[in-house]
Each structure stands twice: as C-alpha cells, then as structure tokens.
Design a protein around this motif. Sequence first.
Motif, PDB file in Angstrom:
ATOM      1  N   LEU A 172       2.976  10.076   0.584  1.00 47.12           N
ATOM      2  CA  LEU A 172       3.660  11.153   1.302  1.00 47.12           C
ATOM      3  C   LEU A 172       3.510  12.489   0.579  1.00 47.12           C
ATOM      4  CD1 LEU A 172       6.948   9.383   2.464  1.00 47.12           C
ATOM      5  CD2 LEU A 172       4.981   9.992   3.847  1.00 47.12           C
ATOM      6  N   LEU A 173       3.605  12.485  -0.746  1.00 44.16           N
ATOM      7  CA  LEU A 173       3.401  13.723  -1.501  1.00 44.16           C
ATOM      8  C   LEU A 173       1.974  14.226  -1.321  1.00 44.16           C
ATOM      9  CD1 LEU A 173       5.289  12.908  -4.831  1.00 44.16           C
ATOM     10  CD2 LEU A 173       5.999  14.517  -3.051  1.00 44.16           C
ATOM     11  N   ALA A 174       1.005  13.299  -1.319  1.00 46.01           N
ATOM     12  CA  ALA A 174      -0.396  13.705  -1.163  1.00 46.01           C
ATOM     13  C   ALA A 174      -0.649  14.337   0.194  1.00 46.01           C
ATOM     14  CB  ALA A 174      -1.304  12.494  -1.362  1.00 46.01           C
ATOM     15  N   VAL A 175      -0.017  13.805   1.225  1.00 48.47           N
ATOM     16  CA  VAL A 175      -0.294  14.281   2.578  1.00 48.47           C
ATOM     17  C   VAL A 175       0.486  15.551   2.909  1.00 48.47           C
ATOM     18  CG1 VAL A 175      -0.122  13.682   5.024  1.00 48.47           C
ATOM     19  CG2 VAL A 175      -0.896  11.976   3.375  1.00 48.47           C
ATOM     20  N   PRO A 179      -0.801  20.767  -2.636  1.00 54.05           N
ATOM     21  CA  PRO A 179      -1.883  21.613  -2.122  1.00 54.05           C
ATOM     22  C   PRO A 179      -3.230  21.197  -2.716  1.00 54.05           C
ATOM     23  CG  PRO A 179      -0.656  22.777  -3.818  1.00 54.05           C
ATOM     24  CD  PRO A 179       0.050  21.468  -3.616  1.00 54.05           C
ATOM     25  N   GLY A 180      -4.264  21.321  -1.921  1.00 50.46           N
ATOM     26  CA  GLY A 180      -5.607  20.988  -2.399  1.00 50.46           C
ATOM     27  C   GLY A 180      -5.965  19.550  -2.132  1.00 50.46           C
ATOM     28  N   ASP A 181      -7.226  19.317  -1.789  1.00 49.31           N
ATOM     29  CA  ASP A 181      -7.685  17.983  -1.445  1.00 49.31           C
ATOM     30  C   ASP A 181      -7.811  17.057  -2.648  1.00 49.31           C
ATOM     31  OD1 ASP A 181      -7.778  18.305   1.275  1.00 49.31           O
ATOM     32  OD2 ASP A 181      -9.843  19.015   1.305  1.00 49.31           O
ATOM     33  N   ARG A 182      -8.284  17.582  -3.762  1.00 49.61           N
ATOM     34  CA  ARG A 182      -8.513  16.701  -4.913  1.00 49.61           C
ATOM     35  C   ARG A 182      -7.208  16.186  -5.528  1.00 49.61           C
ATOM     36  NH1 ARG A 182     -13.111  19.705  -4.700  1.00 49.61           N
ATOM     37  NH2 ARG A 182     -15.056  18.513  -5.026  1.00 49.61           N
ATOM     38  N   PHE A 186      -6.211  12.285  -5.579  1.00 46.71           N
ATOM     39  CA  PHE A 186      -5.842  11.606  -6.826  1.00 46.71           C
ATOM     40  C   PHE A 186      -4.574  10.775  -6.633  1.00 46.71           C
ATOM     41  CE2 PHE A 186      -3.377  11.710 -10.812  1.00 46.71           C
ATOM     42  CZ  PHE A 186      -4.233  10.998 -11.631  1.00 46.71           C
ATOM     43  N   LEU A 187      -3.567  11.331  -5.938  1.00 46.33           N
ATOM     44  CA  LEU A 187      -2.328  10.582  -5.709  1.00 46.33           C
ATOM     45  C   LEU A 187      -2.567   9.377  -4.804  1.00 46.33           C
ATOM     46  CD1 LEU A 187       0.317  13.437  -5.248  1.00 46.33           C
ATOM     47  CD2 LEU A 187      -0.199  12.091  -7.285  1.00 46.33           C
ATOM     48  N   VAL A 188      -3.394   9.534  -3.774  1.00 44.92           N
ATOM     49  CA  VAL A 188      -3.702   8.400  -2.904  1.00 44.92           C
ATOM     50  C   VAL A 188      -4.435   7.311  -3.681  1.00 44.92           C
ATOM     51  CG1 VAL A 188      -5.033   7.668  -0.886  1.00 44.92           C
ATOM     52  CG2 VAL A 188      -3.709   9.780  -0.799  1.00 44.92           C
ATOM     53  N   PRO A 212     -13.242  15.679   0.808  1.00 41.99           N
ATOM     54  CA  PRO A 212     -13.067  15.729  -0.662  1.00 41.99           C
ATOM     55  C   PRO A 212     -11.887  14.882  -1.133  1.00 41.99           C
ATOM     56  CG  PRO A 212     -13.504  17.913   0.201  1.00 41.99           C
ATOM     57  CD  PRO A 212     -13.292  17.034   1.383  1.00 41.99           C
ATOM     58  N   ALA A 213     -10.795  14.897  -0.369  1.00 40.86           N
ATOM     59  CA  ALA A 213      -9.645  14.072  -0.740  1.00 40.86           C
ATOM     60  C   ALA A 213      -9.986  12.593  -0.650  1.00 40.86           C
ATOM     61  CB  ALA A 213      -8.459  14.404   0.162  1.00 40.86           C
TER      62      ALA A 213
END
Length: 692
Positions: A172-175, A179-182, A186-188, A212-213
């Motif tokens: 949820l934090l990643a989505v 900010p930013g894809d990388r 990383f969190l995913v 990139p994510a």
Amino acid sequence: MANAAEHSTADGHAGVIGGNSRLGAARLLLWALAGALAVRQAVAVLRVPPAEWLGGFHLPGSLPGSGGSAGGGAVASVYDVGQFAGTPFAGLVLKPLVGLAAPSLEVAWTCVTLLFVAAIGLVAARGLPDPVPRRTALLAAPVLTALMMVSLPVREAASPGRTAVVPVLLVLLAVFRVPGDRPAGFLVGLAAALQPALLLFAPLLWLTGRRPAARTAAVTFAAATALSWAALPRDSWTYWVHHLAGTGLGGAPDGLANQSVHGALLRLGLTGPVEVLLYAALAGVVVWFGLRRAVRYARDGQLLLAVAVTGCVAVAVSPTGWRHQLLWVLLAVAGKVGKRAADRRVWPVAVVLAMTLPSAVLLPNLTALAPVRDNVLLLTAVAAACAVPFLPRSSPYWRDPVPTDYGRPAQARWSRVPLLPFWRRVLSRPNLLLELLLIRVGYSLYSHIRAAAPTSRSLAEGNGSQILGIERALGIDIEHAVNHAVVATPWLEAFFNFYYTSFHFVVPLTILAALYWRRPGDYRWARASLGLATVLALAGFWLYPLAPPRLMPGLGFVDTVHGPQDLANPSYGAMTAISNQYAAMPSLHFGWSLWCGIVIVVLAPKGWQKLLGALHPLITVCAIVATANHWVLDAVGGAVVVTAGFGLVHVLSGPRGLHMSLPAQRGDGADREAPVPPDTAPAARPVAGSRP
C-alpha cells in the motif's frame, strides 16, 4: 476528494459547521472504538506465555548451543521442529529479535503489529477513488481500522512470529504514498520476499505502465532471496526445493488454516498428479482473470480495488495461503456492486461477515455444505478476484444508483414514543443474498445466546414448581392429564411428535419466502416483528430458566419426543449438548406458530387459508403440552413476546397498511413518484399531520 462546498446543506455556512462538528465527533468516537479493539487484541495476544514467543519457531540462535547469543555450536534450522511458515528471508530478518528479552519482545511485537494495522487503514482510506463524499473521506479510516482489528486475519496475524501485516502495508505504501517508481518497486520486492506470491504485483505494475517499478520489484525480490540463500542455504533448500515454496511448513497443507486453491483440493480428497495438474490449471485461470480485472480497475482509477484484487489472487494461488494473509479481502470493500442503492450494502456486509465470524456461524453444520463452509475465506477471495461485478467509474450508477422506494412516513402513535427517524418504510424487495446472510447469522447468534443462558438445575426446577403452583391456583394445570391421554393413544402421540419436530421452522420460513416474493412491503413488517419477538424471548431465557414438565422429577411426565430421560443425571443425556433444555419461558414453539397464524389471517386472501393459519397455533399449543415440552404458561409467555413484537413495529414504524410513496429523487434531479405495489394500494391513504 470532494470538498466541503459539495456537501453543504440548505442552511448555508451554519449547516456546514454543524455537519462538520457531527462528523468530527463521529470520527473521534470511531477512532476510540478502534483503539479499544486494538487494546482488546493486545491483551489477548500478550496472554501468550513468554516461553512460546518465537520459541516454537526455532529461529537461528534461539536454541541453547546453537550459536549467536546463546553460545557456540551449529546453527539450528528455521524449519527443524517449530511451526515457522515464513520464507528464509523472513527468518533472516527475525533472527536479531531472538536476543531481545521476552517481555520487551512481546510488547514491541504486539504494539508494532497493531500500529501497522492502523497505518493500513489510513493509507487505504486515502486510496479511495475520487470523488469521495466528505463523510466517507472522514470516517473511512477509523471504520476500516476497527473492522480490521476484529477480523480473523488480524487476530491471527498478531500472534507471535507472524509478519502477514507487513507485506500489506509495504504494498500500500508503494502504490499510494511513496514517490518514484524505484522506491515503490523496492517496497513491493521486499513484500514479495516475505510472501512470494505477492510478486504478482510486478505484472500489475508492468501492465499499468509502471515498468521501472516492476523491474525494481523483481530485482529486489531476487536479491533478497539470494541473500537468504547465502546466509541460510539449508533453510532455503528446505523452503524452495524440498517443500516447493513452503508447502506443508507451519501446518498441514490440507488444514483449514490453508485457505488456498491447493488446500481446498487437498481437503476434497484429491492427491498426487491429478491434484497438482488441477491446481495448476485453476491457479492459472484465477491469475489470468484476476490480473486482467485488476489492470482494468487500475486504469479506471480504482487503484485500491486493483491492489485488493491482486492480493486476493496472490493468496488464492499460493501453495499455502494462510488465513492471516487474507487481509486483502477486507480491502475489496472499496469496490461498488449493484445498480440499486439497496444492493450496495450486500458486498461489504458479506465480506465483513466472512472475515469476522467463524464459518460455522455463516453456514449450517451439514455434510453437504462442508466444501463451502471449510473454504469460506478462499471463496470470498476468489469471488473478489474473478467474479464480483464491480462497477466501473464510467457507469451511470457509480454515483447515482437507482434510489430506494420509501413509503409515506407515519405519525407517531404516542407523543412520548416518537418514531425512529431512520426507520423508513421500504416498498421495494430487499436483496435476497443479504436477507439470507442476516437471517442465518441472526439465528446462529440466537442459538449461541440461548445455549449460553443460565442452566442451573436447582433454579430451573424451582421455577418449574413455581409455574406449576400458579397453574394449580388458576385451575389450568392440564399438562399431566393431556400428556398421559396422548401416550395412551399411539396414533395421536405419533401425530403430535411429528408436528412438534417438523413445523417449527418450516412454516415460518415458508411464510417469509412467500411474503418476500409476493408482498415485499409486508415481508419487512412481518420479519421485523418476528425478530423483535425472538430478541425479547432471549431475555426471558436469561432471566427465568425453567425446567419443562418432562424434566421435572417426581411428577410422572412422559417425554414422547426424546424418550425417557435419566433425571438423576444433570446432563439428561445427549440433548443437553444440543441446546439449553431450560430455555422454555417463553415458548417460541408456540410464539412462532402464533406469529404465523396472525400473519396468515391478516394477509391471506382466501378464507380456507385464514382457517389453516388459525389452526396452526392451536395445534402447536396442543403439541407442546401433549409432548411435555412446555407448560401452559409458557405458551402465554410466547403470546406476550409476539404481541410485543407486533406492537413495537406498530409504534416505531406506524400502521402496516400505510404504504403510500413519497416522491423520490433521481440522480439527474428529476422527481418521480415511486410505484405503489398493487396489493397495498387499497390501504394507502394520506395521513394528516404525518412526520416529514
């Protein structure tokens, strides 16, 4: 997000301030409720003996002589003896915790887990698709947090050694927040390293344009897995090769805790290559349909729903999808289902019931229903992933569903007993699935409360003697004579036994079904009166436990239905384990039959139908007395609660015949007159001075 101007009232600024103050107070109360539930959960978890905190998982360094803080020697395997079901990377992360003192570890682990749950509620509430009504925007976070605190996944995830809440928060934090894809990728990737099936979020990111994510997530997962191979090669081999991604670790793969497709097939008795091939085929179908739907919802602006659907897919297709990993299902309430406003509650209610109540409460304990009852959470996850028809935001019903038809409001019967402002007469037919769910859950709760009522034998027999004394004083103590007269007439005994055991549930359910289909307005009136009468009866069971005639020693009654009872044995045989034998005052056997008779006499169009309806309670009262299951005064008590049920409905919602509709608002602003059902039109009359 919707702004305050969109939700201002006709009173202008004062209305906005008043609405804001009420919403603020409601929000504080809901957060207080969520906090109280969190404290309750923490107390339950902290009762675990200190020796069981992580000790049963045998993490590296947790055993004497295993190295680390405990001394030198060989390092113990994560999976040797304990019930650890996480990945080797999770074991590597948890290893430093072993050196903490037990009390510090207990408190820290519990508090951090519950704080993570609150964080999930906050992040998910901010991920709702625009436009969001102001009330929803303010209350969504505390409501979702409170629901998660009582849900089965959080109750199990807060147990020692489980990290199921962490991957949900990372995704949820990643989505939504990072900010930013990388950094998001990383969190995913970290979430997938803790729960490998969550690597399915990488295809979701790729297909929604965040390549990139997606690449970063895959690289992070590979790096974390390689690190765990380097640090824990034996455990990595055990997890990835010997147990095929953890299958069978932490519990039997066919156990009820494994709510995955693989676990369901094993519970159905399938094994070997046939099961593996079928599992692979079903998992492929779920992934195909689930990811396609998730991508469609993400492109439609429903990103939270897309995340929830992908999480449901991941747990369903994982070899071991534990119950504490199914928090994704609760997030799927973000989707809207149904064109009618009355149908919008069905999906959220079904999800909340499935996620908070035991499956035995939702479905009867019948062998034919076992495949469904044992896999309720899995079926809910698969339905959210592949079947539930969530509305797209482009649908004309997204913001303006078909409004509910309400009848004309009635004026209060007594000035000091005002009608409930939220009890409005609904003329349209209720949603069938929602009705079945509520009826089943309501009856299950009734059964549990009835079974938990006081069962003191001395008190129940004392009350039985009191009832018998009152009946003798009134000259109505006919139970013994009727019971023995029926026993002396075999055909009459067989008839009353059959009537007592067969019609108690069949007739009320048949009447409710007929009203639901033919007279939906009267269905709601009748259902409410029956429910209120049953609730009042529960109070009687608690306040006045009563031994029925068949369980009164020394009086010579014959139990014609259950057979001879050993009155010297307090358990009275197997019947005690089925239900509370002292829940006799009031008699719902007679009460429900009286309700049936009244409803049939009032609503049946033909005379012979009214006659049958009137005979039903008469035959029932003869049956309960003849079989020695109730006293005559028990039937009087049943009549009292049924009368009170009808009376409360009349007082709180007005007379049954008042069904004239008020103008209903369309979504486009046009007024329309809601239709009046043909069977209620003659009774519809304007009432002067009725409440707005």
